[in-house]
Scaffold this motif. Sequence first.
Motif, short mmCIF file in Angstrom:
data_model
loop_
_atom_site.label_atom_id
_atom_site.label_comp_id
_atom_site.label_asym_id
_atom_site.label_seq_id
_atom_site.Cartn_x
_atom_site.Cartn_y
_atom_site.Cartn_z
N THR A 1 21.74 17.41 -10.97
CA THR A 1 20.51 16.64 -10.74
C THR A 1 20.34 16.42 -9.25
O THR A 1 21.25 15.93 -8.58
CB THR A 1 20.56 15.28 -11.45
OG1 THR A 1 20.80 15.48 -12.84
CG2 THR A 1 19.24 14.52 -11.28
N ALA B 1 24.15 26.53 -12.92
CA ALA B 1 23.35 25.31 -12.97
C ALA B 1 22.93 24.88 -11.57
O ALA B 1 21.79 24.45 -11.35
CB ALA B 1 24.14 24.18 -13.65
N VAL C 1 29.10 17.86 -19.11
CA VAL C 1 28.50 17.44 -20.38
C VAL C 1 29.51 17.73 -21.47
O VAL C 1 29.93 18.89 -21.65
CB VAL C 1 27.17 18.17 -20.65
CG1 VAL C 1 26.60 17.75 -22.00
CG2 VAL C 1 26.17 17.91 -19.53
N SER D 1 16.53 18.46 -12.87
CA SER D 1 17.79 18.44 -13.61
C SER D 1 17.94 19.77 -14.33
O SER D 1 17.04 20.20 -15.07
CB SER D 1 17.80 17.29 -14.63
OG SER D 1 19.01 17.30 -15.37
N THR D 2 19.07 20.45 -14.08
CA THR D 2 19.34 21.72 -14.75
C THR D 2 20.70 21.65 -15.43
O THR D 2 21.59 20.90 -14.99
CB THR D 2 19.34 22.88 -13.73
OG1 THR D 2 20.26 22.59 -12.67
CG2 THR D 2 17.95 23.08 -13.15
N GLN D 3 20.85 22.43 -16.49
CA GLN D 3 22.09 22.39 -17.25
C GLN D 3 22.48 23.80 -17.67
O GLN D 3 21.64 24.58 -18.13
CB GLN D 3 21.91 21.49 -18.49
CG GLN D 3 23.20 21.24 -19.26
CD GLN D 3 23.01 20.17 -20.33
OE1 GLN D 3 22.22 19.24 -20.15
NE2 GLN D 3 23.73 20.28 -21.43
N ARG E 1 25.66 19.57 -15.80
CA ARG E 1 24.31 19.16 -15.44
C ARG E 1 24.25 18.86 -13.94
O ARG E 1 25.06 18.09 -13.43
CB ARG E 1 23.88 17.93 -16.23
CG ARG E 1 22.44 17.48 -15.91
CD ARG E 1 22.06 16.19 -16.65
NE ARG E 1 22.09 16.39 -18.08
CZ ARG E 1 22.91 15.77 -18.91
NH1 ARG E 1 23.82 14.92 -18.42
NH2 ARG E 1 22.88 16.01 -20.21
#
Length: 237
Positions: free
Chosen positions: A112, A63, A98, A54-56, A110
Amino acid sequence: MKKSRFLTVMFAILLAGVIFAQPLQASEPPTLTVSGTGAVSIAPDIATVNLGVSTQHENPQRALAENSTQTTAVIAAVRALGIDEDDIRTSNFFIDPVFGFDWVEITSYRVTNTITVTLRDIDQIGDVLGAGVAAGANVSHGISFGVSDSSAAYNQALALAIENAQSRANAMAAALGTRITGISAVVEMGGMHMPMSRAHFGMPMAIAEMDVAAGVPIEAGDLIVTANVQIIFTIAP
């Protein structure tokens, strides 16, 4: 006219004779319907591990790029353990906005990406988790266990289910002051496996902060295979 009436009366008498000449049908014996359940425990020989990244970031492209890099590294780390490519598959992929505290403004995005790894050797679970986290995995939705062939265990559970039904039927018949005289029908009602699940980590940082240097200890436990039957017994009148 008289002849017609005479023939009608004679036909009625003959028909009645045929009817009364038929043997009386025997009455069906009373029955008792009982259900039975059997259960057998069996050690699992297959595990399914869920790993993800998971990156944000404020920029969705950034991302996604960071996520793709980390996910590629995770997949490569898992493959390096000798896991067959057919046993590694993408299970979920999401890009979610987000929102800020006001739930109006989008503050970031985000991404995922999760993979599902099927292990034919459950002793590799700890190694896969450790290698995956070291390569960048920071999300896991759990581990599940199964068996490659449960037919023998199910047949054993089925035999236990029949024994259970017979035992209950005998007890019920005795309480009713009668006895079992035979079996009218047997219906297999199916069954199920009750897999165990371990290590459910939903938050992105939950497994990233774990010490995975020595691998992750996992206890598989046993699976429960069940079978159900319904038997109709005949009883003495």
